[in-house]
Motif scaffolding. Structure first.
Motif, short mmCIF file in Angstrom:
data_model
loop_
_atom_site.label_atom_id
_atom_site.label_comp_id
_atom_site.label_asym_id
_atom_site.label_seq_id
_atom_site.Cartn_x
_atom_site.Cartn_y
_atom_site.Cartn_z
N TRP A 1 18.06 0.94 5.64
CA TRP A 1 18.28 1.35 7.02
C TRP A 1 17.27 0.67 7.96
CZ3 TRP A 1 22.15 3.03 9.53
CH2 TRP A 1 23.09 3.89 8.95
N PHE A 2 16.02 0.60 7.53
CA PHE A 2 15.00 -0.01 8.39
C PHE A 2 15.28 -1.49 8.62
CE2 PHE A 2 11.09 -2.51 8.61
CZ PHE A 2 10.60 -2.07 9.83
N LEU A 3 15.58 -2.24 7.54
CA LEU A 3 15.79 -3.68 7.70
C LEU A 3 16.99 -3.96 8.59
CD1 LEU A 3 15.08 -5.00 4.10
CD2 LEU A 3 13.63 -5.19 6.13
N LYS A 4 18.06 -3.18 8.43
CA LYS A 4 19.24 -3.39 9.27
C LYS A 4 18.90 -3.17 10.74
CE LYS A 4 22.88 -1.43 11.57
NZ LYS A 4 22.94 -0.33 12.53
N GLN A 5 18.21 -2.06 11.04
CA GLN A 5 17.85 -1.77 12.43
C GLN A 5 16.81 -2.75 12.96
OE1 GLN A 5 19.30 0.22 14.41
NE2 GLN A 5 20.56 1.40 13.00
N PHE A 6 15.87 -3.16 12.10
CA PHE A 6 14.82 -4.07 12.56
C PHE A 6 15.40 -5.42 12.95
CE2 PHE A 6 11.66 -7.36 11.75
CZ PHE A 6 10.61 -6.92 12.55
N ILE A 7 16.29 -5.97 12.10
CA ILE A 7 16.90 -7.26 12.43
C ILE A 7 17.66 -7.16 13.75
CG2 ILE A 7 18.64 -8.94 11.69
CD1 ILE A 7 17.85 -8.25 8.80
N TYR A 8 18.39 -6.08 13.92
CA TYR A 8 19.17 -5.86 15.13
C TYR A 8 18.26 -5.74 16.36
CZ TYR A 8 23.02 -3.87 17.86
OH TYR A 8 23.99 -3.64 18.80
N MET A 9 17.18 -4.96 16.23
CA MET A 9 16.27 -4.76 17.35
C MET A 9 15.46 -6.01 17.65
SD MET A 9 16.69 -1.73 18.62
CE MET A 9 18.43 -2.09 18.33
N PHE A 10 15.14 -6.79 16.63
CA PHE A 10 14.37 -8.01 16.86
C PHE A 10 15.17 -9.02 17.70
CE2 PHE A 10 12.80 -12.23 15.68
CZ PHE A 10 11.45 -12.08 15.95
N LEU A 11 16.44 -9.11 17.43
CA LEU A 11 17.29 -10.00 18.22
C LEU A 11 17.36 -9.53 19.68
CD1 LEU A 11 20.22 -10.61 15.70
CD2 LEU A 11 18.30 -12.14 16.24
N ILE A 12 17.46 -8.22 19.88
CA ILE A 12 17.48 -7.70 21.25
C ILE A 12 16.13 -7.93 21.93
CG2 ILE A 12 17.71 -5.59 22.63
CD1 ILE A 12 19.72 -4.57 20.63
N SER A 13 15.04 -7.80 21.19
CA SER A 13 13.70 -8.05 21.75
C SER A 13 13.58 -9.48 22.23
CB SER A 13 12.63 -7.75 20.70
OG SER A 13 12.66 -6.42 20.30
N GLY A 14 14.06 -10.42 21.43
CA GLY A 14 14.02 -11.82 21.85
C GLY A 14 14.81 -12.07 23.11
N LEU A 15 15.96 -11.41 23.22
CA LEU A 15 16.77 -11.58 24.43
C LEU A 15 16.06 -11.02 25.66
CD1 LEU A 15 19.49 -12.49 25.58
CD2 LEU A 15 20.43 -10.24 24.99
N LEU A 16 15.40 -9.88 25.50
CA LEU A 16 14.68 -9.28 26.63
C LEU A 16 13.47 -10.12 27.03
CD1 LEU A 16 14.78 -5.45 25.85
CD2 LEU A 16 16.37 -6.85 27.18
N VAL A 17 12.77 -10.66 26.06
CA VAL A 17 11.62 -11.53 26.37
C VAL A 17 12.10 -12.74 27.16
CG1 VAL A 17 9.86 -13.03 25.37
CG2 VAL A 17 10.23 -10.74 24.44
N LEU A 18 13.25 -13.28 26.81
CA LEU A 18 13.82 -14.40 27.55
C LEU A 18 14.07 -14.02 29.01
CD1 LEU A 18 14.98 -17.31 27.37
CD2 LEU A 18 17.20 -16.25 26.90
N LEU A 19 14.60 -12.83 29.23
CA LEU A 19 14.87 -12.39 30.60
C LEU A 19 13.59 -12.17 31.39
CD1 LEU A 19 17.74 -9.80 29.98
CD2 LEU A 19 17.96 -12.07 31.00
#
Length: 585
Positions: A356-374
């Motif tokens: 559960w953690f790895l699935k959520q972490f991968i998902y959240m890490f991609l969103i974090s990268g998108l927000l940092v870009l913005l």
């Protein structure tokens, strides 16, 4: 190896399949979790669009408030006797009972206080007379001779007789005068001398005194403006901002308002009176001015100052839906018996949580990268052609990505912890949304007060969104002085030791991750759901928990009866046969 039946001279051999390893089980669980996410496209889209849309609002706000360059700030000198900036405070004082207190009781000390107040009034006679004309209920003054000269001895004696001075026996009695709210309007200030001077008639060469004002500045008490304390413990502001504090205020502003509250004027009057008596010099024409230091040119960015207080709320809204979904997904497995079924099939608990953690972490890490870009790209250009600014202009992108990822990791563990309290997914979703916003409440309440002990700040950081709020406030406050980088996590602009630094917030978020996961594992044992077998709440204090190998398994016997006769059911004989196997070939 198993040997099967012979067929046409060929012997078939069946190989035993080795049991699945931990990595294989983890891959299967990850596949199951991602498949579950894929089959809910609307939820997936909302989880991505909500953070992006919320940060888009931040970008719009950023574009509307452009940074401007300010020239050198210079301030004119002000007389140290001046009461021009104290009119709002004096307007709410009770002039009918107005007095000045001092301790200890002594004729010479009372004379010093009276003379100092007279000199203060003489230097501000125009301000005082104008205030008297506007204030109702002022007592009638004695008749003033028409030929009276302003600086003459006669007016000096008239003013001395009008001034109300109250003597106290010692400093302990003096300090307690402001315990009653009414004395805030009646006692201008308390002058505290050494208690050893009680009854003295001459001033010693070595003399010191203290001024006691109300604990809460009067501007805040009367009007609700300015600081709520005198900031005596602070050498520098809590958040360092570009440019001078109160850039349009000649006297230095009202937080703290040492000029507005008449502290500087009264201190100067008493000091000048004591110096004059010690040196036997007439200091009437000796002028002392106060003046703020000039400030060099700076980049004024009001958007950063504004975002310091509201940006954490945008982050909370961005991931509110995701946090609820994490709690709901984990609770759904427990509600539908999936978790217990996997445990029956031999799935270790740590594999379940890791997947559960790895699935959520991968998902959240991609969103974090998108927000940092913005937040890091320079999307704007102002009217002067300046385009080198973003929401986080100077903060390193790696630092921003690290902190955002750490926060989202903590959010995952926080969701795991909340899921342990509930049996139904619908109930869990409802309470998770409410609790998610309540975790921001401690930081919101403490944001109104900067003088918060570090132990209190540390305790509030055990709440995930309070820690996040402190972290982003420190990141944004650092924007104006070069941004946060890896080398200044524990650096500060002040010598104050009791400050919560960005490095402290990072460590506390890591501690939150560990605590949340430990609570989740504990709740899993004592609240396993409808279909699980709960352990007692005190199981962590039992010897069998810490030393499982020392637990002895005894034979299960009862009164000499074999176990088989107790646990094994006898074969039915009177029932109709449904399926009967006659041969295994």
């Amino acid at each position: 190896m198993k040997i099967g039946q012979r067929s046409e001279g060929v012997m078939k051999v069946k190989r035993e399949v080795p049991p699945a390893g931990a990595f294989t089980k983890l891959r299967l669980l990850m596949w199951k979790n991602f498949l579950h996410q894929w089959r809910q496209p609307i939820k997936t889209i909302v989880e991505v669009v909500l953070p992006v849309g919320t940060m888009a609002l931040v970008l719009i706000l950023r574009s509307q408030i452009e940074p401007t360059t300010s020239d050198v700030s210079r301030f004119p000198p002000i007389s140290a006797y001046s009461l021009n900036y104290s009119i709002p405070v004096m307007f709410n004082m009770n002039f009918q009972k107005l007095s000045v207190a001092y301790s200890p009781e002594s004729p010479i000390l009372e004379d010093v206080v009276r003379s100092a107040i007279v000199n203060l009034i003489r230097h501000n006679i125009d301000v005082i007379l104008d205030l008297i004309d506007r204030l109702p209920g002022i007592p009638d003054l004695p008749p003033i001779p028409p030929d009276l000269i302003l600086n003459s001895t006669e007016i000096f004696e008239v003013l001395r007789n009008l001034i109300n001075v109250q003597a106290y026996n010692n400093s302990a009695a003096l300090i307690s005068i402001y315990r009653e709210e009414e004395y805030t309007r009646e006692v201008l200030a308390a002058v505290e001398f050494d208690d050893n001077l009680a009854g003295t008639t001459t001033l010693p060469d070595d003399l010191s005194y203290s001024l006691r004002f109300p604990e809460k500045p009067r501007l805040n008490s009367f009007y609700g403006t300015g600081g709520r304390s005198w900031r005596t413990n602070n050498v520098f502001p809590f958040f360092q901002m570009p440019g001078p504090r109160f850039p349009h205020s000649w006297e230095g502003g009202n937080d703290p308002g040492y000029v507005n509250e008449m502290f500087i004027a009264l201190q100067h009057s008493i000091s000048m009176e004591l110096i004059s008596r010690q040196t036997n010099l007439d200091l009437e024409n000796f002028t002392v001015n106060i003046q703020r230091f000039p400030h060099p040119p700076y980049l004024q960015d009001l958007a950063v100052e504004f975002l310091t207080y509201i940006f954490p709320l945008f982050v909370i809204i961005s991931f509110s839906y995701t946090s609820v979904n994490i709690v709901s997904a984990v609770t759904t497995e427990k509600e539908n018996q999936l978790k217990e079924m996997m445990k029956i099939m031999g799935l270790p608990t740590w594999l379940h949580w890791t997947a559960w953690f790895l699935k959520q972490f991968i998902y959240m890490f991609l969103i974090s990268g998108l927000l940092v870009l913005l937040l890091k790209v320079n999307w704007f250009t102002n009217e002067d052609g300046f385009s080198e600014y973003a929401v986080f202009t100077h903060t390193s992108w790696s630092v921003l990505l690290f902190f955002l990822t750490l926060y989202l990791t903590c959010m995952i563990f926080f969701g795991f912890m909340l899921s342990g309290f509930f049996k139904k997914a619908s109930t869990a979703s409802l309470f998770a949304g409410v609790i998610w916003f309540l975790t921001y409440l401690p930081a919101f309440l403490l944001s109104m007060e900067t003088e918060v002990p570090i132990i209190v700040q540390t305790i509030t950081c055990l709440s995930i969104n309070s820690a996040m709020s402190y972290g982003f406030q420190l990141l944004l406050s650092q924007e104006s002085i070069g941004g946060m980088n890896w080398g200044n996590f524990f650096s500060t602009h002040t010598l104050d030791a009791d400050r919560l630094l960005f490095g402290h917030v990072v460590l506390l978020l890591c501690l939150d991750c560990v605590l949340y996961m430990l609570v989740a594992l504990y709740l899993e044992q004592i609240l396993p759901g409808t279909w699980g077998t709960p352990k007692p709440w005190y199981f962590i204090f039992q010897k069998s928990f810490w030393c499982p190998s020392a637990t002895r398994v005894s034979d299960i016997r009862s009164n000499g009866v074999e176990t088989d006769t107790i646990v094994r059911e006898n074969e039915p004989r009177d029932n109709e046969i449904g399926v009967k196997m006659t041969t295994s070939r």
